[in-house]
Design an enzyme around this catalytic site. Structure first.
Site, PDB file in Angstrom:
ATOM      1  N   GLY A 178       1.389  -1.029  -0.556  1.00 18.10           N
ATOM      2  CA  GLY A 178       0.264   0.034  -0.033  1.00 18.10           C
ATOM      3  C   GLY A 178       1.124   1.147   0.395  1.00 18.10           C
ATOM      4  NE  ARG A 179       4.237   1.532   5.390  1.00 13.70           N
ATOM      5  CZ  ARG A 179       4.112   2.219   5.461  1.00 13.70           C
ATOM      6  NH1 ARG A 179       4.566   3.905   6.606  1.00 13.70           N
ATOM      7  NH2 ARG A 179       4.340   1.681   7.447  1.00 13.70           N
ATOM      8  CE  LYS A 216       7.766   0.214   5.491  1.00 14.56           C
ATOM      9  NZ  LYS A 216       7.942  -1.030   6.468  1.00 14.56           N
ATOM     10  CG  ASP A 221      -0.328   9.177   3.944  1.00 12.03           C
ATOM     11  OD1 ASP A 221       0.276   7.869   3.925  1.00 12.03           O
ATOM     12  OD2 ASP A 221      -0.475   9.928   4.766  1.00 12.03           O
ATOM     13  N   GLY A 222      -0.494   6.401   1.267  1.00 11.21           N
ATOM     14  CA  GLY A 222       1.271   5.585   0.578  1.00 11.21           C
ATOM     15  C   GLY A 222       2.582   5.761   0.735  1.00 11.21           C
ATOM     16  NE  ARG A 256      11.589  -3.255   3.056  1.00 12.66           N
ATOM     17  CZ  ARG A 256      10.024  -3.273   3.512  1.00 12.66           C
ATOM     18  NH1 ARG A 256      10.115  -3.621   5.046  1.00 12.66           N
ATOM     19  NH2 ARG A 256       9.568  -4.530   3.263  1.00 12.66           N
ATOM     20  CG  ASP A 271       0.236  -8.930   6.503  1.00 18.42           C
ATOM     21  OD1 ASP A 271      -0.279  -9.302   7.533  1.00 18.42           O
ATOM     22  OD2 ASP A 271       0.647  -6.739   6.503  1.00 18.42           O
ATOM     23  CG  ASN A 272       4.317  -6.786   8.508  1.00 17.10           C
ATOM     24  OD1 ASN A 272       4.011  -7.560   7.835  1.00 17.10           O
ATOM     25  ND2 ASN A 272       3.819  -6.479   9.790  1.00 17.10           N
ATOM     26  CG  ASP A 294       6.679  -4.980   6.780  1.00 22.64           C
ATOM     27  OD1 ASP A 294       7.685  -3.967   6.215  1.00 22.64           O
ATOM     28  OD2 ASP A 294       5.119  -5.578   6.916  1.00 22.64           O
TER      29      ASP A 294
HETATM   30  P1  AMP Z   1       2.618  -2.203   8.180  1.00 25.82           P
HETATM   31  O1  AMP Z   1       1.561  -3.457   9.404  1.00 25.82           O
HETATM   32  O2  AMP Z   1       2.918  -2.500   7.837  1.00 25.82           O
HETATM   33  O3  AMP Z   1       2.529  -4.317   7.590  1.00 25.82           O
HETATM   34  O4  AMP Z   1       1.170  -2.330   7.181  1.00 25.82           O
HETATM   35  C1  AMP Z   1      -0.057  -3.705   7.008  1.00 25.82           C
HETATM   36  C2  AMP Z   1      -0.199  -3.307   5.768  1.00 25.82           C
HETATM   37  O5  AMP Z   1      -1.076  -1.977   5.600  1.00 25.82           O
HETATM   38  C3  AMP Z   1       0.069  -2.957   4.666  1.00 25.82           C
HETATM   39  O6  AMP Z   1      -0.305  -3.561   3.464  1.00 25.82           O
HETATM   40  C4  AMP Z   1       0.401  -2.090   3.843  1.00 25.82           C
HETATM   41  O7  AMP Z   1       0.778  -1.654   1.952  1.00 25.82           O
HETATM   42  C5  AMP Z   1      -0.543  -1.309   4.229  1.00 25.82           C
HETATM   43  N1  AMP Z   1       0.201   0.357   5.074  1.00 25.82           N
HETATM   44  C6  AMP Z   1       0.462   0.795   6.108  1.00 25.82           C
HETATM   45  N2  AMP Z   1       0.768   2.197   6.152  1.00 25.82           N
HETATM   46  C7  AMP Z   1       0.339   2.600   4.909  1.00 25.82           C
HETATM   47  C8  AMP Z   1      -0.058   3.886   4.615  1.00 25.82           C
HETATM   48  N3  AMP Z   1       0.198   4.591   5.048  1.00 25.82           N
HETATM   49  N4  AMP Z   1      -0.503   3.974   3.234  1.00 25.82           N
HETATM   50  C9  AMP Z   1      -0.969   3.240   2.248  1.00 25.82           C
HETATM   51  N5  AMP Z   1      -1.327   1.471   3.038  1.00 25.82           N
HETATM   52  C10 AMP Z   1      -0.562   2.105   4.035  1.00 25.82           C
HETATM   53 MG    MG Z   2       3.458  -5.446   6.671  1.00 25.20          MG
END
Ligand code: AMP
Ligand code: MG
Length: 489
Positions: A90-91, A111, A123-124, A174, A250-251, A260
């Site tokens: 997502g980002r 990232k 917001d990506g 990364r 997913d991590n 992550d």
């Molecule tokens: P994470 O907890 O960082 O492993 O993220 C879990 C999911 O949320 C993943 O699919 C990430 O890509 C998405 N995600 C986390 N932060 C953002 C962000 N600021 N914008 C878009 N997607 C996000």
């Molecule tokens: Mg993740």
């Protein structure tokens, strides 16, 4: 002179359901604030080019480097136990892959590079603080000898992101052995897309277990390989007091790398119930739960792979169960042997194990600091005064009493005190990225544009097992205040 990265993008060649192409997005004022020169050399990339303004454009996602095919990867995942059928990058953006100097294929990923089709409400973007944190902690983990994704560069963009407050935006580059997660398998398995599942498994095997590529039982071998790598990884975390904090499926990378760095942290006082993440109210990802959660995640992977393991259900189940017990055995072996190394007893008998467990119980009851206790123990092994350790216990006598038994166990080994102490220093780091110190260097960089403390700490952390007398302040546990990190990274 242009920026030349020798891309060879195998993931982009997988079927189109695996990813989405994402075009470059303009960035206000990209500025490279950090390049990992050693890592760049390992990858065959000219560090100076990354530091140039052209490099800043590429590393911010504003410009595409020749040969790069930027894609966001799709995956699913169990987040705190709840299955989410579609997450994805997502980002993040995979720029492509390079084969490094030692012949290993590595992903180069941005990232915080902006929204993708998988951004959902996000917001990506990434803020500078969490980007600095991931850089520091991942590089520290690497220096500590833990398999991990690496950090190649940090670029600021001259823009802001909005969390609880307005913060400077940054993009992290990364590097990973791959970004294939348990959740990537879950995505295709949940859709009953067997062709994609098989293509993903074959791709993962080619990357992470090339020996098994043409074996008829390659899927079983792959599952067992993931089990072994994950057991080894989590044992290393436990032996260093590392809490990942968000071990969602997913991590969890099938490569066996730590991936992550969100709400992660190192233990101060030893307590298996320690949780740092503000949203982990139930303690699902507490320090002491990590081995069990690793196995839970592995079980989710095994479920996905069942149809590939065998057409006979019972046989597939048996292979899956076998991999799960292999994980448990491999973890226990690595963890127990590792703890004996930490206290300088390498006999491995039941009595030595009991001595190790007894120390942990005493540390927990006395609020003893994890890293400092084991490091100081190496000094005691070499004839140092026991007070260097016992002063960290609320009741010093609790340690002194244990030290008596400990010394008696030395007789069963063959090492001299100096050899024992040396070996202990090689597994008990003096320096880990303690949160209080990490926050301090982030505050200087974010608040004052002063990256000197970040650089100083990073340099200390690249030699975590060396005595660095001038760096004592970076090892200081500081006042034991409850520490919380936030997922809004
Ligand atoms: P994470 O907890 O960082 O492993 O993220 C879990 C999911 O949320 C993943 O699919 C990430 O890509 C998405 N995600 C986390 N932060 C953002 C962000 N600021 N914008 C878009 N997607 C996000
Ligand atoms: Mg993740």
């Amino acid at each position: 002179m242009g920026i030349a990265i020798p891309f060879d993008n195998s993931y982009a060649r997988l079927p189109k359901d695996f990813h989405a192409h994402v075009p470059p997005k303009p960035v206000a004022a990209p500025r490279t604030v950090k390049v990992n020169r050693d890592l760049a050399a390992e990858l065959g990339i000219d560090a100076a080019a990354l530091e140039s303004s052209e490099g800043a454009g590429v590393l911010s996602g504003a410009a595409a480097a020749p040969g790069s095919e930027p894609i966001a990867l799709v995956y699913a995942g169990h987040q705190f136990g709840q299955f989410v059928p579609r997450l994805g990058d997502g980002r993040a953006l995979l720029l492509g892959e390079v084969v490094d100097r030692s012949g290993t294929r590595r992903d180069i990923q941005l990232k915080g590079s902006g929204i993708t089709p998988y951004s959902r409400q996000g917001d990506g973007l990434a803020a500078l603080g969490p980007v600095l944190r991931e850089y520091l902690v991942s590089e520290a983990m690497h220096a500590l000898g833990v398999p991990t994704t690496r950090s190649l560069a940090i670029v600021t963009t001259g823009e802001s992101v909005y969390r609880e407050t307005e913060l400077p935006r940054a993009v992290l580059t990364r590097v990973a052995a791959s970004h294939i997660r348990v959740g990537t398998f879950q995505y295709f398995a949940a859709r009953d897309d067997m062709d994609s599942l098989r293509a993903l498994a074959d791709h993962a095997i080619a990357r992470h277990q090339p020996d098994a590529v043409s074996e008829p039982d390659r899927y079983r071998r792959f599952l067992e390989g993931v089990a072994r790598r994950q057991a080894d990884l989590i044992a290393r975390w436990m032996l260093l007091g590392f809490v990942h904090g968000v071990m969602n499926t997913d991590n969890m990378a099938v490569s066996g790398e730590t991936i992550d760095y969100g709400p992660c942290a190192f233990l101060d006082a030893y307590d298996p119930a320690t949780v740092f993440s503000s949203i982990d109210r139930g303690g699902r990802y507490a320090y002491g739960n990590q081995p069990a959660i690793g196995q839970w995640n592995l079980a989710r992977l095994a479920e996905c792979l069942l149809p590939l393991l065998s057409d006979k259900e019972a046989e597939a189940m048996e292979q899956a169960t076998g991999a799960l017990s292999l994980y448990a055995d491999a973890f226990n072996t690595a963890y127990q042997a590792g703890f004996l190394d930490k206290i300088g007893l390498s006999g491995g008998g039941e009595e030595d194990k009991a001595v190790a467990e007894d120390l942990l119980r005493r540390m927990q009851a006395n609020g003893a600091d994890f890293t400092a206790t084991f490091r100081a123990l190496s000094m005691v092994a070499d004839g140092g005064d026991t007070s260097t350790v016992s002063s960290g216990f609320r009741d010093p006598a609790v340690f002194d009493e244990w030290a008596e038994t400990w010394r008696q166990r030395w007789a069963s080994g063959r090492a001299s005190p100096a050899e024992r102490a040396d070996a202990m220093r090689r597994v008990n780091p003096a320096f880990v990225p303690r949160n209080q110190r990490v926050e301090e260097v982030i505050a200087a960089a974010v608040g004052n544009d002063d990256f000197a403390p970040f650089e100083a700490f990073l340099s200390v952390l690249t030699q975590p097992y060396a005595d660095q007398p001038d760096a004592a302040r970076w090892a200081d546990p500081g006042p034991a205040a409850p520490y919380r990190t936030f997922c809004g990274t």
